[in-house]
Design a protein around this motif. Structure first.
Motif, PDB file in Angstrom:
ATOM      1  N   THR A   1      -8.093  -9.212   1.738  1.00  0.00           N
ATOM      2  CA  THR A   1      -9.232  -9.636   2.584  1.00  0.00           C
ATOM      3  C   THR A   1      -9.982 -10.787   1.947  1.00  0.00           C
ATOM      4  O   THR A   1     -10.324 -11.759   2.621  1.00  0.00           O
TER       5      THR A   1
ATOM      6  N   LYS B   1      -3.814  -6.611  11.416  1.00  0.00           N
ATOM      7  CA  LYS B   1      -3.067  -7.867  11.356  1.00  0.00           C
ATOM      8  C   LYS B   1      -1.627  -7.621  10.913  1.00  0.00           C
ATOM      9  O   LYS B   1      -1.378  -7.023   9.873  1.00  0.00           O
TER      10      LYS B   1
ATOM     11  N   VAL C   1      -4.349  -0.969   9.777  1.00  0.00           N
ATOM     12  CA  VAL C   1      -4.298  -2.419   9.577  1.00  0.00           C
ATOM     13  C   VAL C   1      -4.074  -3.060  10.948  1.00  0.00           C
ATOM     14  O   VAL C   1      -3.180  -2.658  11.687  1.00  0.00           O
TER      15      VAL C   1
ATOM     16  N   THR D   1      -0.828  -8.966   7.407  1.00  0.00           N
ATOM     17  CA  THR D   1      -1.253  -8.084   6.322  1.00  0.00           C
ATOM     18  C   THR D   1      -0.309  -6.898   6.199  1.00  0.00           C
ATOM     19  O   THR D   1       0.081  -6.513   5.091  1.00  0.00           O
ATOM     20  N   ALA D   2       0.081  -6.322   7.332  1.00  0.00           N
ATOM     21  CA  ALA D   2       0.998  -5.179   7.320  1.00  0.00           C
ATOM     22  C   ALA D   2       2.334  -5.563   6.691  1.00  0.00           C
ATOM     23  O   ALA D   2       2.884  -4.814   5.877  1.00  0.00           O
TER      24      ALA D   2
ATOM     25  N   LEU E   1      -5.948  -4.032  -0.281  1.00  0.00           N
ATOM     26  CA  LEU E   1      -6.547  -4.542   0.953  1.00  0.00           C
ATOM     27  C   LEU E   1      -7.808  -5.349   0.653  1.00  0.00           C
ATOM     28  O   LEU E   1      -8.065  -6.361   1.310  1.00  0.00           O
TER      29      LEU E   1
END
Length: 68
Positions: free
Chosen positions: A62, A17, A15, A20-21, A58
């Motif tokens: 996204t 970003k 990952v 996001t993580a 994910l």
């Protein structure tokens, strides 16, 4: 053999970003490692354990981020 040698690409997902993580971590997904991005050492790569659940999540993240 050290931990880094044991991480296999097929068993992990990367990952890029931090946002996001963070979201994945809050949702309980397993973080394996954090590495600096070679091209930009101010940024990091977040390596998570690959599961069907994280891959599905994910995709959802996204899609949601692309509509923002």
């Amino acid at each position: 053999m050290d931990m880094q040698s044991k991480i296999k690409i097929k068993d992990s997902v990367i990952v890029f970003k931090a946002r996001t993580a963070r979201q994945l971590l809050k949702e309980g997904f397993h973080l394996i490692d954090i590495k600096p991005l070679k091209e930009d050492t101010h940024r990091s790569l977040f390596i998570f354990e690959r599961t069907d659940e994280i891959m599905e999540r994910l995709k959802e993240i996204t899609i949601a981020q692309s509509t923002e």
